[in-house]
Motif scaffolding. Structure first.
Motif, PDB file in Angstrom:
ATOM      1  N   SER A  19       0.821  -1.208   0.000  1.00 49.12           N
ATOM      2  CA  SER A  19       0.000   0.000   0.000  1.00 49.12           C
ATOM      3  C   SER A  19       0.858   1.264   0.000  1.00 49.12           C
ATOM      4  O   SER A  19       0.354   2.366  -0.215  1.00 49.12           O
ATOM      5  CB  SER A  19      -0.931   0.015   1.218  1.00 49.12           C
ATOM      6  OG  SER A  19      -0.187   0.175   2.425  1.00 49.12           O
ATOM      7  N   LYS A  20       2.163   1.110   0.213  1.00 50.36           N
ATOM      8  CA  LYS A  20       3.063   2.259   0.269  1.00 50.36           C
ATOM      9  C   LYS A  20       4.054   2.281  -0.895  1.00 50.36           C
ATOM     10  O   LYS A  20       5.067   2.982  -0.846  1.00 50.36           O
ATOM     11  CB  LYS A  20       3.822   2.264   1.597  1.00 50.36           C
ATOM     12  CG  LYS A  20       2.925   2.426   2.811  1.00 50.36           C
ATOM     13  CD  LYS A  20       3.721   2.432   4.107  1.00 50.36           C
ATOM     14  CE  LYS A  20       2.813   2.598   5.320  1.00 50.36           C
ATOM     15  NZ  LYS A  20       3.582   2.584   6.595  1.00 50.36           N
ATOM     16  N   LEU A  21       3.766   1.533  -1.943  1.00 52.21           N
ATOM     17  CA  LEU A  21       4.696   1.465  -3.069  1.00 52.21           C
ATOM     18  C   LEU A  21       4.837   2.791  -3.806  1.00 52.21           C
ATOM     19  O   LEU A  21       5.929   3.153  -4.250  1.00 52.21           O
ATOM     20  CB  LEU A  21       4.243   0.383  -4.063  1.00 52.21           C
ATOM     21  CG  LEU A  21       4.459  -1.070  -3.640  1.00 52.21           C
ATOM     22  CD1 LEU A  21       3.833  -2.013  -4.651  1.00 52.21           C
ATOM     23  CD2 LEU A  21       5.945  -1.361  -3.483  1.00 52.21           C
ATOM     24  N   GLU A 130      -4.437  -5.859  -5.222  1.00 54.02           N
ATOM     25  CA  GLU A 130      -5.338  -5.375  -6.261  1.00 54.02           C
ATOM     26  C   GLU A 130      -4.916  -3.981  -6.737  1.00 54.02           C
ATOM     27  O   GLU A 130      -4.669  -3.083  -5.929  1.00 54.02           O
ATOM     28  CB  GLU A 130      -6.766  -5.333  -5.740  1.00 54.02           C
ATOM     29  CG  GLU A 130      -7.820  -5.240  -6.831  1.00 54.02           C
ATOM     30  CD  GLU A 130      -7.839  -6.473  -7.732  1.00 54.02           C
ATOM     31  OE1 GLU A 130      -8.145  -6.305  -8.929  1.00 54.02           O
ATOM     32  OE2 GLU A 130      -7.540  -7.583  -7.254  1.00 54.02           O
ATOM     33  N   GLY A 131      -4.825  -3.821  -8.043  1.00 57.16           N
ATOM     34  CA  GLY A 131      -4.491  -2.529  -8.623  1.00 57.16           C
ATOM     35  C   GLY A 131      -3.004  -2.260  -8.771  1.00 57.16           C
ATOM     36  O   GLY A 131      -2.617  -1.251  -9.365  1.00 57.16           O
ATOM     37  N   TYR A 158      18.036   0.572 -22.547  1.00 58.88           N
ATOM     38  CA  TYR A 158      17.985  -0.176 -21.288  1.00 58.88           C
ATOM     39  C   TYR A 158      16.546  -0.258 -20.798  1.00 58.88           C
ATOM     40  O   TYR A 158      15.673   0.513 -21.208  1.00 58.88           O
ATOM     41  CB  TYR A 158      18.898   0.449 -20.229  1.00 58.88           C
ATOM     42  CG  TYR A 158      18.538   1.846 -19.793  1.00 58.88           C
ATOM     43  CD1 TYR A 158      17.700   2.069 -18.699  1.00 58.88           C
ATOM     44  CD2 TYR A 158      19.063   2.958 -20.452  1.00 58.88           C
ATOM     45  CE1 TYR A 158      17.386   3.347 -18.283  1.00 58.88           C
ATOM     46  CE2 TYR A 158      18.753   4.243 -20.048  1.00 58.88           C
ATOM     47  CZ  TYR A 158      17.907   4.433 -18.965  1.00 58.88           C
ATOM     48  OH  TYR A 158      17.594   5.706 -18.551  1.00 58.88           O
ATOM     49  N   VAL A 159      16.308  -1.219 -19.925  1.00 54.69           N
ATOM     50  CA  VAL A 159      14.984  -1.406 -19.329  1.00 54.69           C
ATOM     51  C   VAL A 159      15.145  -1.537 -17.825  1.00 54.69           C
ATOM     52  O   VAL A 159      15.976  -2.323 -17.346  1.00 54.69           O
ATOM     53  CB  VAL A 159      14.283  -2.672 -19.874  1.00 54.69           C
ATOM     54  CG1 VAL A 159      12.873  -2.781 -19.292  1.00 54.69           C
ATOM     55  CG2 VAL A 159      14.239  -2.668 -21.395  1.00 54.69           C
ATOM     56  N   ILE A 160      14.366  -0.759 -17.090  1.00 58.03           N
ATOM     57  CA  ILE A 160      14.329  -0.885 -15.638  1.00 58.03           C
ATOM     58  C   ILE A 160      12.887  -1.169 -15.217  1.00 58.03           C
ATOM     59  O   ILE A 160      11.945  -0.911 -15.969  1.00 58.03           O
ATOM     60  CB  ILE A 160      14.866   0.381 -14.924  1.00 58.03           C
ATOM     61  CG1 ILE A 160      14.117   1.631 -15.400  1.00 58.03           C
ATOM     62  CG2 ILE A 160      16.369   0.526 -15.169  1.00 58.03           C
ATOM     63  CD1 ILE A 160      14.543   2.914 -14.690  1.00 58.03           C
ATOM     64  N   CYS A 161      12.732  -1.726 -14.030  1.00 57.24           N
ATOM     65  CA  CYS A 161      11.415  -2.146 -13.535  1.00 57.24           C
ATOM     66  C   CYS A 161      11.162  -1.550 -12.153  1.00 57.24           C
ATOM     67  O   CYS A 161      12.072  -1.495 -11.313  1.00 57.24           O
ATOM     68  CB  CYS A 161      11.328  -3.666 -13.433  1.00 57.24           C
ATOM     69  SG  CYS A 161      11.837  -4.560 -14.905  1.00 57.24           S
ATOM     70  N   SER A 162       9.900  -1.162 -11.929  1.00 61.98           N
ATOM     71  CA  SER A 162       9.552  -0.525 -10.663  1.00 61.98           C
ATOM     72  C   SER A 162       8.205  -1.027 -10.153  1.00 61.98           C
ATOM     73  O   SER A 162       7.177  -0.799 -10.798  1.00 61.98           O
ATOM     74  CB  SER A 162       9.485   0.998 -10.857  1.00 61.98           C
ATOM     75  OG  SER A 162       9.061   1.648  -9.678  1.00 61.98           O
ATOM     76  N   PRO A 163       8.187  -1.729  -9.006  1.00 61.02           N
ATOM     77  CA  PRO A 163       6.891  -2.134  -8.444  1.00 61.02           C
ATOM     78  C   PRO A 163       6.088  -0.898  -8.057  1.00 61.02           C
ATOM     79  O   PRO A 163       6.601   0.003  -7.386  1.00 61.02           O
ATOM     80  CB  PRO A 163       7.280  -2.976  -7.224  1.00 61.02           C
ATOM     81  CG  PRO A 163       8.672  -2.556  -6.884  1.00 61.02           C
ATOM     82  CD  PRO A 163       9.321  -2.128  -8.162  1.00 61.02           C
ATOM     83  N   SER A 164       4.850  -0.853  -8.514  1.00 63.69           N
ATOM     84  CA  SER A 164       4.049   0.358  -8.332  1.00 63.69           C
ATOM     85  C   SER A 164       2.716   0.054  -7.669  1.00 63.69           C
ATOM     86  O   SER A 164       2.102  -0.990  -7.927  1.00 63.69           O
ATOM     87  CB  SER A 164       3.809   1.027  -9.689  1.00 63.69           C
ATOM     88  OG  SER A 164       5.049   1.419 -10.261  1.00 63.69           O
ATOM     89  N   GLY A 165       2.282   0.986  -6.832  1.00 61.40           N
ATOM     90  CA  GLY A 165       1.040   0.813  -6.093  1.00 61.40           C
ATOM     91  C   GLY A 165      -0.179   1.088  -6.947  1.00 61.40           C
ATOM     92  O   GLY A 165      -0.092   1.490  -8.108  1.00 61.40           O
ATOM     93  N   SER A 166      -1.332   0.897  -6.355  1.00 60.60           N
ATOM     94  CA  SER A 166      -2.593   1.144  -7.043  1.00 60.60           C
ATOM     95  C   SER A 166      -2.737   2.622  -7.370  1.00 60.60           C
ATOM     96  O   SER A 166      -2.458   3.493  -6.540  1.00 60.60           O
ATOM     97  CB  SER A 166      -3.761   0.692  -6.166  1.00 60.60           C
ATOM     98  OG  SER A 166      -4.995   1.065  -6.739  1.00 60.60           O
TER      99      SER A 166
END
Length: 358
Positions: A19-21, A130-131, A158-166
């Motif tokens: 919930s804090k992403l 969810e979301g 280049y490609v970077i990835c970021s976990p993201s919140g709802s």
């Protein structure tokens, strides 16, 4: 080309509270990199631990802004696998942006494989609430050591990835939009159709001023006459007028959004009347006064659907659908997010499952 993999021997601590992403501030353990040189072409594709890039102070990207990027998402599916939404279409658009900015195209299948392998390696970073999603940012920049005002001869993808919140942690709420009448974002023959950083930088001042006035976004008008509606900073715009779905026609000044294209395909298949055409801003206010403007919403990767509750132009403001999300916008949000999570039938083949390479 074979993609080499060097695993991170010092992995980061993964976030526990999804919930804090937030968005775009946390990054996974790995990144993909491949480089282009005039005599070698694209070479040495590799997945490596997430790290800083080393750039010469004279690198052309720092002086002339020669760079492009994409935005996409990976989703945790209910069956425990990870899904990607229309990634090859992102790769195609990346190449179209490259052509416009005088940068080398990169094979679509290499882009696709690189993203699949990267997401597979970092699949434990894909949030499951969810979301939420794993946001993907493919980027291409000019590199080298030359201050000459011309296209570079060396590039880095280049490609970077970021976990993201709802995007909607408290439910979908309509936004207030200011229609910009002073600044312009793009003009015919310009760069508006390309997904390049300069287009976003050009919007920051107007957006800052709008937010200071209590609005969340700016809606741009055409750069020549400031008469026709174009797009919002990070979204394409759609309107429901007289039960018809109306959106600005594509051209040099409007980004061909993948979410936009998805919504238009869904609309036509559901029997909705769709119009892609020039939309005079006066038409929106006249339609509102006559009770014919039923809904307005933005479409984009981040929000999927973003309903608009209020539009302000010059000294006029209109409230749309009682400042509530309308049934058409809600339907598209439910169907498209359902397809992305594989809870709704994907009749278009838009979602692909990330292979398990190990």
């Amino acid at each position: 080309m074979k993609i080499s993999v060097t695993k991170n021997e010092n992995p980061k601590i993964k976030p526990v509270d999804e919930s804090k992403l937030g968005f775009g501030s946390i990054f996974t353990d790995h990144m993909f990199v491949v480089e282009f040189e005039k005599d070698l072409g694209w070479h040495a594709p590799r997945i490596i631990p997430y790290q800083n890039l080393s750039l010469d102070p004279a690198s052309p990207v720092l002086h002339y802004g020669q760079e492009i990027f994409e935005g996409a998402k990976a989703y945790a599916l209910d069956n425990g696998e990870v899904g990607l939404f229309r990634i090859r279409d992102n790769a195609r658009r990346m190449n179209q942006s490259a052509i416009r900015t005088c940068m080398p195209e990169l094979d679509i299948e290499l882009q696709y494989e690189a993203i699949c392998r990267l997401v597979d390696l970092d699949r434990d970073w894909v949030p499951t609430s969810e979301g939420t999603s794993l946001y993907l940012r493919p980027t291409m920049i000019a590199d080298g050591a030359s201050l000459g005002a011309h296209s570079a001869s060396r590039f880095i993808y280049y490609v970077i990835c970021s976990p993201s919140g709802s995007y909607y942690p408290e439910g979908i709420k309509p936004i207030r939009i200011l229609i910009e009448t002073h600044y312009v974002r793009a003009v015919k023959g310009g760069m508006g159709r390309a997904k390049t950083g300069g287009n976003y930088a050009a919007s920051f001042k107007a957006t800052k001023e709008a937010m200071e006035a209590g609005y969340q976004q700016v809606l741009w008008l055409d750069g020549r006459e400031q008469k026709y509606v174009e797009e919002v900073g990070a979204m394409n715009m759609m309107f429901v007028i007289d039960d018809k779905l109306v959106t600005a026609e594509l051209g040099d000044t409007i980004l061909p959004g993948i979410t936009r294209d998805s919504i238009l395909q869904l609309a036509r298949d559901k029997g909705l009347s769709v119009e892609e055409r020039k939309i005079p801003v006066t038409e929106l206010f006249e339609a509102s006064a006559q009770g014919r403007l039923q809904e307005a919403f933005g479409t984009g990767t981040a929000a999927v659907i973003s309903p608009v509750g209020e539009l302000t132009w010059q000294d006029q403001s209109i409230v749309i659908n009682n400042n509530e999300i309308g049934p058409v916008a809600q339907m598209f949000y439910d169907v498209l997010t359902g397809i992305q999570k594989q809870r709704v039938e994907d009749a278009y083949g838009w979602v692909s499952t990330v292979p398990r390479f190990d």
